[in-house]
Design a protein around this motif. Sequence first.
Motif, PDB file in Angstrom:
ATOM      1  N   ILE A 116      40.408  41.942  48.351  1.00  0.00           N
ATOM      2  CA  ILE A 116      40.842  41.969  46.949  1.00  0.00           C
ATOM      3  C   ILE A 116      41.947  43.002  46.765  1.00  0.00           C
ATOM      4  CG2 ILE A 116      40.129  42.524  44.586  1.00  0.00           C
ATOM      5  CD1 ILE A 116      37.325  41.462  45.351  1.00  0.00           C
ATOM      6  N   ALA A 117      41.751  44.196  47.339  1.00  0.00           N
ATOM      7  CA  ALA A 117      42.760  45.244  47.207  1.00  0.00           C
ATOM      8  C   ALA A 117      44.097  44.793  47.776  1.00  0.00           C
ATOM      9  CB  ALA A 117      42.283  46.514  47.919  1.00  0.00           C
ATOM     10  N   ASP A 118      44.055  44.125  48.915  1.00  0.00           N
ATOM     11  CA  ASP A 118      45.275  43.676  49.580  1.00  0.00           C
ATOM     12  C   ASP A 118      45.963  42.564  48.804  1.00  0.00           C
ATOM     13  OD1 ASP A 118      47.064  43.496  51.940  1.00  0.00           O
ATOM     14  OD2 ASP A 118      46.109  41.554  52.226  1.00  0.00           O
ATOM     15  N   ARG A 119      45.223  41.542  48.423  1.00  0.00           N
ATOM     16  CA  ARG A 119      45.827  40.362  47.812  1.00  0.00           C
ATOM     17  C   ARG A 119      46.206  40.578  46.350  1.00  0.00           C
ATOM     18  NH1 ARG A 119      45.290  35.673  50.852  1.00  0.00           N
ATOM     19  NH2 ARG A 119      45.133  36.309  53.047  1.00  0.00           N
ATOM     20  N   ALA A 120      45.404  41.345  45.614  1.00  0.00           N
ATOM     21  CA  ALA A 120      45.690  41.561  44.188  1.00  0.00           C
ATOM     22  C   ALA A 120      46.472  42.847  43.947  1.00  0.00           C
ATOM     23  CB  ALA A 120      44.391  41.591  43.385  1.00  0.00           C
ATOM     24  N   LEU A 185      31.065  47.928  25.782  1.00  0.00           N
ATOM     25  CA  LEU A 185      31.565  47.340  24.541  1.00  0.00           C
ATOM     26  C   LEU A 185      30.858  47.966  23.342  1.00  0.00           C
ATOM     27  CD1 LEU A 185      33.224  45.185  22.987  1.00  0.00           C
ATOM     28  CD2 LEU A 185      31.294  43.621  23.337  1.00  0.00           C
ATOM     29  N   ALA A 186      29.554  48.160  23.457  1.00  0.00           N
ATOM     30  CA  ALA A 186      28.782  48.688  22.335  1.00  0.00           C
ATOM     31  C   ALA A 186      28.971  50.194  22.148  1.00  0.00           C
ATOM     32  CB  ALA A 186      27.295  48.378  22.554  1.00  0.00           C
ATOM     33  N   ASP A 187      29.016  50.936  23.253  1.00  0.00           N
ATOM     34  CA  ASP A 187      28.983  52.405  23.175  1.00  0.00           C
ATOM     35  C   ASP A 187      30.298  53.076  23.533  1.00  0.00           C
ATOM     36  OD1 ASP A 187      26.329  52.024  22.559  1.00  0.00           O
ATOM     37  OD2 ASP A 187      25.593  52.489  24.572  1.00  0.00           O
ATOM     38  N   GLY A 188      31.235  52.330  24.110  1.00  0.00           N
ATOM     39  CA  GLY A 188      32.533  52.894  24.444  1.00  0.00           C
ATOM     40  C   GLY A 188      32.521  53.714  25.712  1.00  0.00           C
ATOM     41  N   GLY A 189      33.676  54.317  25.990  1.00  0.00           N
ATOM     42  CA  GLY A 189      33.791  55.168  27.157  1.00  0.00           C
ATOM     43  C   GLY A 189      34.679  54.625  28.242  1.00  0.00           C
ATOM     44  N   ALA A 190      35.054  53.339  28.148  1.00  0.00           N
ATOM     45  CA  ALA A 190      35.958  52.748  29.133  1.00  0.00           C
ATOM     46  C   ALA A 190      36.559  51.480  28.544  1.00  0.00           C
ATOM     47  CB  ALA A 190      35.232  52.432  30.436  1.00  0.00           C
ATOM     48  N   ASP A 191      37.811  51.245  28.874  1.00  0.00           N
ATOM     49  CA  ASP A 191      38.520  50.039  28.447  1.00  0.00           C
ATOM     50  C   ASP A 191      38.400  48.993  29.549  1.00  0.00           C
ATOM     51  OD1 ASP A 191      40.327  48.189  27.317  1.00  0.00           O
ATOM     52  OD2 ASP A 191      42.019  49.129  28.380  1.00  0.00           O
ATOM     53  N   ILE A 192      37.577  47.984  29.315  1.00  0.00           N
ATOM     54  CA  ILE A 192      37.327  46.939  30.315  1.00  0.00           C
ATOM     55  C   ILE A 192      38.162  45.713  29.960  1.00  0.00           C
ATOM     56  CG2 ILE A 192      35.604  45.535  31.484  1.00  0.00           C
ATOM     57  CD1 ILE A 192      35.295  48.592  31.834  1.00  0.00           C
ATOM     58  N   ALA A 193      39.008  45.294  30.906  1.00  0.00           N
ATOM     59  CA  ALA A 193      39.927  44.184  30.653  1.00  0.00           C
ATOM     60  C   ALA A 193      39.367  42.841  31.089  1.00  0.00           C
ATOM     61  CB  ALA A 193      41.260  44.432  31.365  1.00  0.00           C
ATOM     62  N   TYR A 194      38.455  42.840  32.068  1.00  0.00           N
ATOM     63  CA  TYR A 194      37.960  41.559  32.586  1.00  0.00           C
ATOM     64  C   TYR A 194      36.730  41.811  33.458  1.00  0.00           C
ATOM     65  CZ  TYR A 194      40.205  43.058  36.901  1.00  0.00           C
ATOM     66  OH  TYR A 194      40.566  43.787  38.007  1.00  0.00           O
ATOM     67  N   GLU A 195      36.014  40.728  33.726  1.00  0.00           N
ATOM     68  CA  GLU A 195      34.874  40.743  34.632  1.00  0.00           C
ATOM     69  C   GLU A 195      35.006  39.602  35.629  1.00  0.00           C
ATOM     70  OE1 GLU A 195      30.843  41.235  32.702  1.00  0.00           O
ATOM     71  OE2 GLU A 195      32.030  40.622  30.967  1.00  0.00           O
ATOM     72  N   ALA A 196      34.405  39.775  36.795  1.00  0.00           N
ATOM     73  CA  ALA A 196      34.273  38.703  37.778  1.00  0.00           C
ATOM     74  C   ALA A 196      32.854  38.766  38.326  1.00  0.00           C
ATOM     75  CB  ALA A 196      35.289  38.850  38.898  1.00  0.00           C
ATOM     76  N   LEU A 197      32.059  37.748  38.026  1.00  0.00           N
ATOM     77  CA  LEU A 197      30.638  37.734  38.361  1.00  0.00           C
ATOM     78  C   LEU A 197      30.384  36.644  39.397  1.00  0.00           C
ATOM     79  CD1 LEU A 197      29.241  37.914  34.695  1.00  0.00           C
ATOM     80  CD2 LEU A 197      30.064  39.798  36.142  1.00  0.00           C
ATOM     81  N   TRP A 321      42.128  35.581  39.607  1.00  0.00           N
ATOM     82  CA  TRP A 321      41.575  36.080  38.341  1.00  0.00           C
ATOM     83  C   TRP A 321      41.829  37.578  38.194  1.00  0.00           C
ATOM     84  CZ3 TRP A 321      39.529  33.653  34.164  1.00  0.00           C
ATOM     85  CH2 TRP A 321      38.825  34.421  33.234  1.00  0.00           C
ATOM     86  N   VAL A 322      41.548  38.319  39.264  1.00  0.00           N
ATOM     87  CA  VAL A 322      41.798  39.765  39.243  1.00  0.00           C
ATOM     88  C   VAL A 322      43.279  40.042  39.026  1.00  0.00           C
ATOM     89  CG1 VAL A 322      41.730  41.880  40.613  1.00  0.00           C
ATOM     90  CG2 VAL A 322      39.780  40.306  40.651  1.00  0.00           C
ATOM     91  N   SER A 323      44.140  39.352  39.758  1.00  0.00           N
ATOM     92  CA  SER A 323      45.586  39.573  39.630  1.00  0.00           C
ATOM     93  C   SER A 323      46.071  39.302  38.220  1.00  0.00           C
ATOM     94  CB  SER A 323      46.339  38.672  40.617  1.00  0.00           C
ATOM     95  OG  SER A 323      46.052  39.005  41.945  1.00  0.00           O
ATOM     96  N   ARG A 324      45.612  38.201  37.664  1.00  0.00           N
ATOM     97  CA  ARG A 324      46.109  37.799  36.342  1.00  0.00           C
ATOM     98  C   ARG A 324      45.708  38.780  35.271  1.00  0.00           C
ATOM     99  NH1 ARG A 324      44.330  33.936  32.323  1.00  0.00           N
ATOM    100  NH2 ARG A 324      42.699  33.087  33.652  1.00  0.00           N
ATOM    101  N   HIS A 325      44.494  39.338  35.379  1.00  0.00           N
ATOM    102  CA  HIS A 325      44.014  40.225  34.305  1.00  0.00           C
ATOM    103  C   HIS A 325      44.291  41.693  34.587  1.00  0.00           C
ATOM    104  CE1 HIS A 325      41.810  36.484  33.468  1.00  0.00           C
ATOM    105  NE2 HIS A 325      41.920  36.874  32.223  1.00  0.00           N
ATOM    106  N   PRO A 328      48.843  41.598  34.064  1.00  0.00           N
ATOM    107  CA  PRO A 328      49.222  40.448  33.229  1.00  0.00           C
ATOM    108  C   PRO A 328      50.619  39.934  33.599  1.00  0.00           C
ATOM    109  CG  PRO A 328      48.226  42.128  31.886  1.00  0.00           C
ATOM    110  CD  PRO A 328      48.423  42.740  33.247  1.00  0.00           C
ATOM    111  N   GLY A 329      50.716  38.611  33.731  1.00  0.00           N
ATOM    112  CA  GLY A 329      51.983  38.001  34.071  1.00  0.00           C
ATOM    113  C   GLY A 329      52.183  37.771  35.543  1.00  0.00           C
ATOM    114  N   ARG A 330      51.262  38.348  36.373  1.00  0.00           N
ATOM    115  CA  ARG A 330      51.388  38.180  37.827  1.00  0.00           C
ATOM    116  C   ARG A 330      50.229  37.335  38.326  1.00  0.00           C
ATOM    117  NH1 ARG A 330      49.178  40.374  42.498  1.00  0.00           N
ATOM    118  NH2 ARG A 330      50.608  40.654  44.255  1.00  0.00           N
ATOM    119  N   VAL A 331      50.511  36.350  39.158  1.00  0.00           N
ATOM    120  CA  VAL A 331      49.471  35.555  39.804  1.00  0.00           C
ATOM    121  C   VAL A 331      49.530  35.905  41.275  1.00  0.00           C
ATOM    122  CG1 VAL A 331      48.650  33.250  40.361  1.00  0.00           C
ATOM    123  CG2 VAL A 331      49.645  33.716  38.124  1.00  0.00           C
ATOM    124  N   GLY A 332      48.307  36.147  41.899  1.00  0.00           N
ATOM    125  CA  GLY A 332      48.254  36.677  43.251  1.00  0.00           C
ATOM    126  C   GLY A 332      48.876  35.821  44.302  1.00  0.00           C
TER     127      GLY A 332
END
Length: 332
Positions: A116-120, A185-197, A321-325, A328-332
């Motif tokens: 993931i680190a390499d490709r994204a 989301l409820a309590d704050g403390g970090a800006d989360i842009a996306y998830e991958a489950l 998905w990681v690259s796009r989020h 933004p604007g870049r696809v891996g």
Amino acid sequence: MTVSDSWDMPLRTKLLARALSRSRGADRMQTYDEIARSRAWFAPARIPFTWVTGPVPRSVAIAGTGFRARDGHEVAVRTYRPRDAAGEVLPAVLWFHGGGWVLGNTRGYDPICAWIADRARVAVLNVDYRLAPEHRAPQAAHDCVDAARWAASEASGPDLRHTGLGLAGDSAGGNLAAVAAQVLLADGGADIAYEALLYPAVDATMSSPSVTEHAQAPILTRGDMDMFLAHYLGDGDDALDPVHPLVSPLHATDLSGLPPTLVQTADLDPLRDEGAAYAARLQAAGVEARHTNYPRVPHGFMSFPGATRVGAAARTELVDWVSRHARPGRVG
């Protein structure tokens, strides 16, 4: 646990599942010594193992760091960065490994995290959260929330972008990523842009039809799930209810406002239907959510892509998905 010839899997997938079935299972995870031995194992980064797991790209530097959790415990973090990104501020994605909240280790996830680190072209932070039964729920969830808040702070270093974080993980790690996103989301403390489950465990009631349909599935059985949850939830007055959102994010009252989420499921997996249900609930709540179910593969298939026909496609979807989020604007 046995792997029947009736399972509709490619031969190489079936052979690997049979080999893994001989080496682990709920009946072998009853004592601390057995659990410790299983936790310590990881596939060596050499042929023939890398034919199955995928190689660790030489272009990625692996290092270690850590942070102090809310109770003062030092939590280790294994990091992955492109070697040519020295001095560059990179987007960060936190990775939470699988293993039923009981097993697994960060080093065993070198192939996928480094890939993931390499490709994204991101920094991957692989969190060594505390495991059960020594540390029961919700300790692992607290560690993962604390990890995200650390990554969002200057304490994590100047070479990470502290906003627009990603949360990702497989199986129990997918559970922890989903839980952490809800808490933050409820309590704050970090800006989360996306998830991958990846084939996430999001419903500890184990009431989805696929749990019954695939109760004796390769890699993960209903017996394994019972064992993992018994270790993680514990018993007595301090045990968390299986429907508590810190254990079962599917049962959270409101999912609106959560970040864009990719859910990848395996068709021959007891967790298939709860992953699909979580994606559907996100979509119904107005969240950007993508669900892909991969055929003819069991639970955990992203850790052995070389033994499947769809592993490469699933990894490509993940990194896109990681690259796009993350960028933004870049696809891996």
